[in-house]
Scaffold this motif. Structure first.
Motif: not given
Length: 99
Positions: A19, A35-37, A57, A60, A88-93
């Motif tokens: 993270d 490498t995450c939104a 970065t 989203r 369109d990337y997965m959002v940061m946890r």
């Protein structure tokens, strides 16, 4: 796997796996490539870059589609930039529940 593939390509950047919301220890860095939104850019990334450093970065916000944001860090501790092409990337946890 990323380190292996990059080494085979002849480059050896410092990779941080985990993270990254608090930024990687050390610096100042010339580049931060995420490498995450994110819904908002963590200020720790700006703090860890030298003036003139670049942060790239995916962003989203939850409204419409995601885009790439390219920021340049200024000597006064701010960062300025523009939204670029679609991404369109997965959002940061740590930001999944935000917004």
């Amino acid at each position: 796997m990323a380190a292996k593939n990059l080494a085979e390509a002849g480059v050896r950047p410092r990779l941080v796996v985990g993270d990254g919301a608090q930024g990687a220890a050390g610096g100042p860095y010339d580049r931060v490539h995420v490498t995450c939104a994110v819904r908002s850019v963590p200020y720790a990334w700006v703090e860890r870059c030298r003036p003139g450093g670049v942060i790239v970065t995916p962003v989203r916000t939850g409204v419409g589609e995601g885009h790439v944001l390219r920021l340049v860090v200024m000597p006064d501790g701010t960062a300025h930039g523009r939204f670029r092409e679609y991404a369109d990337y997965m959002v940061m946890r740590s930001q999944l529940g935000a917004g």
